[in-house]
Write an enzyme that holds these catalytic residues in place. Structure first.
Site, PDB file in Angstrom:
ATOM      1  N   ASP A   6      58.271  58.309 -15.091  1.00 14.95           N
ATOM      2  CA  ASP A   6      59.077  58.266 -13.751  1.00 14.95           C
ATOM      3  C   ASP A   6      59.873  57.081 -14.472  1.00 14.95           C
ATOM      4  O   ASP A   6      59.604  56.119 -15.321  1.00 14.95           O
ATOM      5  CB  ASP A   6      58.841  58.555 -13.089  1.00 14.95           C
ATOM      6  CG  ASP A   6      60.395  58.233 -11.880  1.00 14.95           C
ATOM      7  OD1 ASP A   6      60.861  59.363 -12.797  1.00 14.95           O
ATOM      8  OD2 ASP A   6      59.991  57.958 -10.803  1.00 14.95           O
ATOM      9  N   SER A   7      61.265  57.076 -13.538  1.00 15.69           N
ATOM     10  CA  SER A   7      61.881  55.724 -13.767  1.00 15.69           C
ATOM     11  C   SER A   7      61.552  54.392 -13.179  1.00 15.69           C
ATOM     12  O   SER A   7      61.851  53.650 -13.359  1.00 15.69           O
ATOM     13  CB  SER A   7      63.560  55.706 -13.582  1.00 15.69           C
ATOM     14  OG  SER A   7      63.152  56.049 -12.002  1.00 15.69           O
ATOM     15  N   GLY A  39      69.330  59.107 -13.220  1.00 15.44           N
ATOM     16  CA  GLY A  39      69.653  59.865 -12.420  1.00 15.44           C
ATOM     17  C   GLY A  39      71.385  59.532 -12.318  1.00 15.44           C
ATOM     18  O   GLY A  39      72.744  60.544 -12.283  1.00 15.44           O
ATOM     19  N   CYS A  69      59.149  63.238 -13.778  1.00 18.69           N
ATOM     20  CA  CYS A  69      60.999  62.868 -13.619  1.00 18.69           C
ATOM     21  C   CYS A  69      61.745  64.361 -13.272  1.00 18.69           C
ATOM     22  O   CYS A  69      61.410  64.956 -14.412  1.00 18.69           O
ATOM     23  CB  CYS A  69      61.300  62.132 -14.282  1.00 18.69           C
ATOM     24  SG  CYS A  69      62.719  61.859 -14.434  1.00 18.69           S
ATOM     25  N   GLU A 145      63.163  53.314  -3.764  1.00 15.79           N
ATOM     26  CA  GLU A 145      63.244  51.693  -4.538  1.00 15.79           C
ATOM     27  C   GLU A 145      63.111  50.888  -3.577  1.00 15.79           C
ATOM     28  O   GLU A 145      62.253  49.565  -4.313  1.00 15.79           O
ATOM     29  CB  GLU A 145      63.652  51.852  -5.936  1.00 15.79           C
ATOM     30  CG  GLU A 145      63.556  53.230  -6.752  1.00 15.79           C
ATOM     31  CD  GLU A 145      62.393  52.551  -7.935  1.00 15.79           C
ATOM     32  OE1 GLU A 145      61.619  51.552  -8.052  1.00 15.79           O
ATOM     33  OE2 GLU A 145      61.690  53.769  -8.876  1.00 15.79           O
ATOM     34  N   CYS A 181      63.618  66.160  -7.002  1.00 14.39           N
ATOM     35  CA  CYS A 181      63.694  64.615  -7.615  1.00 14.39           C
ATOM     36  C   CYS A 181      62.477  63.906  -7.060  1.00 14.39           C
ATOM     37  O   CYS A 181      61.887  64.242  -6.286  1.00 14.39           O
ATOM     38  CB  CYS A 181      64.916  62.992  -7.082  1.00 14.39           C
ATOM     39  SG  CYS A 181      64.351  61.548  -7.375  1.00 14.39           S
ATOM     40  N   HIS A 183      61.232  60.969  -6.306  1.00 18.47           N
ATOM     41  CA  HIS A 183      61.070  59.904  -4.970  1.00 18.47           C
ATOM     42  C   HIS A 183      61.370  60.395  -4.281  1.00 18.47           C
ATOM     43  O   HIS A 183      60.443  60.441  -2.872  1.00 18.47           O
ATOM     44  CB  HIS A 183      62.170  59.309  -5.667  1.00 18.47           C
ATOM     45  CG  HIS A 183      62.091  58.242  -6.953  1.00 18.47           C
ATOM     46  ND1 HIS A 183      62.693  58.203  -7.383  1.00 18.47           N
ATOM     47  CD2 HIS A 183      62.447  56.837  -7.060  1.00 18.47           C
ATOM     48  CE1 HIS A 183      62.123  57.434  -8.976  1.00 18.47           C
ATOM     49  NE2 HIS A 183      62.784  56.530  -7.718  1.00 18.47           N
TER      50      HIS A 183
HETATM   51  N1  DGL Z   1      62.507  60.750  -9.916  1.00 21.99           N
HETATM   52  C1  DGL Z   1      63.013  60.762 -10.992  1.00 21.99           C
HETATM   53  C2  DGL Z   1      63.868  62.549 -10.822  1.00 21.99           C
HETATM   54  O1  DGL Z   1      62.682  63.092 -10.616  1.00 21.99           O
HETATM   55  C3  DGL Z   1      64.411  59.544 -11.103  1.00 21.99           C
HETATM   56  C4  DGL Z   1      65.292  58.842 -10.445  1.00 21.99           C
HETATM   57  C5  DGL Z   1      66.344  58.492 -11.073  1.00 21.99           C
HETATM   58  O2  DGL Z   1      66.354  57.644 -11.575  1.00 21.99           O
HETATM   59  O3  DGL Z   1      67.267  58.113 -10.720  1.00 21.99           O
HETATM   60  O4  DGL Z   1      64.328  63.224 -11.307  1.00 21.99           O
END
Ligand code: DGL
Length: 226
Positions: A6-7, A39, A69, A145, A181, A183
């Site tokens: 993931d990011s 994103g 992600c 984050e 997402c 996150h």
């Molecule tokens: N967690 C990621 C997702 O599911 C990426 C979030 C990001 O880096 O913008 O899309």
């Protein structure tokens, strides 16, 4: 060994699910912090970053990779054939899970790039009839984050932001919300408290289930962070 990327900390929600399902399997987690967030980037950039994460994980010994992600998962069909073969994207399993519980009105919150791609809408409509509403809530990625999670109360500012971002979901009268997402499951409890009675679907969980279903659970149960 299973690789997960993931990011940032979003994919940890998938890692936790996968670890619960596969206690013996060795796992390797890559957070591409240097290029976060994904994103807000364009498709070509996200694709190149995803391919480089896949290559790094494969070089380190990952035989299968969970794309933890949603933003990167929207581009699965554009990956090279080799990369496609060893990766599991998480949009389709989440769409199927949403259909299993929904009475017909499904909302999605996701990053700007994921909403722009309409990958969830396409996938949901290919599974069956439903009404779909997609909302970009990129701000929640920075919030998570920055340390916000279910483990502690939100500040009044965070609460205000979350409530404002969820207002269109409430107004849409969706009975099911995809946390589109990885996150966002970190805020699952806070989101559930603001949307009582709405089914919440986590692509992290559904993706983990998908990979666990087709993989034998054996190894030393180690988790390595790249
Ligand atoms: N967690 C990621 C997702 O599911 C990426 C979030 C990001 O880096 O913008 O899309």
């Amino acid at each position: 060994m299973i690789g997960i990327f993931d990011s940032g900390v979003g994919g940890l929600t998938a890692l936790a699910e996968l670890r619960r399902l596969m206690p013996h399997t060795d796992m390797i987690y890559l957070a591409d912090r240097e290029h976060a967030p994904y994103g807000t980037k364009c498709e070509d950039e996200i694709l190149a970053l995803s391919e480089s994460c896949i290559e790094r994980l494969a070089k380190t010994g990952a035989e299968k990779i969970l794309i933890a992600c949603c933003t990167a998962s929207t581009l699965h069909s554009r990956l090279t054939e080799g990369a496609r073969r060893i990766t599991t994207p998480i949009i389709a399993p989440a769409a199927r899970a949403a259909h299993r519980v929904s009475r017909g009105k499904i909302a999605v919150i996701a990053t700007e790039a994921t909403v722009r791609s309409h990958a969830f809408r396409r996938e949901l409509l290919s599974v069956g009839r439903c009404e779909v509403a997609e909302y970009a809530t990129q701000e929640l990625v920075s919030m998570v984050e920055g340390g916000a999670s279910d483990k502690k109360p939100l500040t009044s500012e965070q609460k205000g932001l979350l409530s404002r971002l969820l207002e269109p979901v409430r107004a849409s009268r969706a009975d099911t919300l995809i946390l589109g997402c990885t996150h966002f499951p970190h805020l699952r409890g806070h989101i559930a408290a603001m949307l009582p009675g709405v089914n919440l679907i986590s692509p992290s969980r559904e993706g983990a289930l998908e990979i666990a279903k087709s993989t034998e659970d054996r190894g030393g149960g180690r988790t390595v962070f790249l």
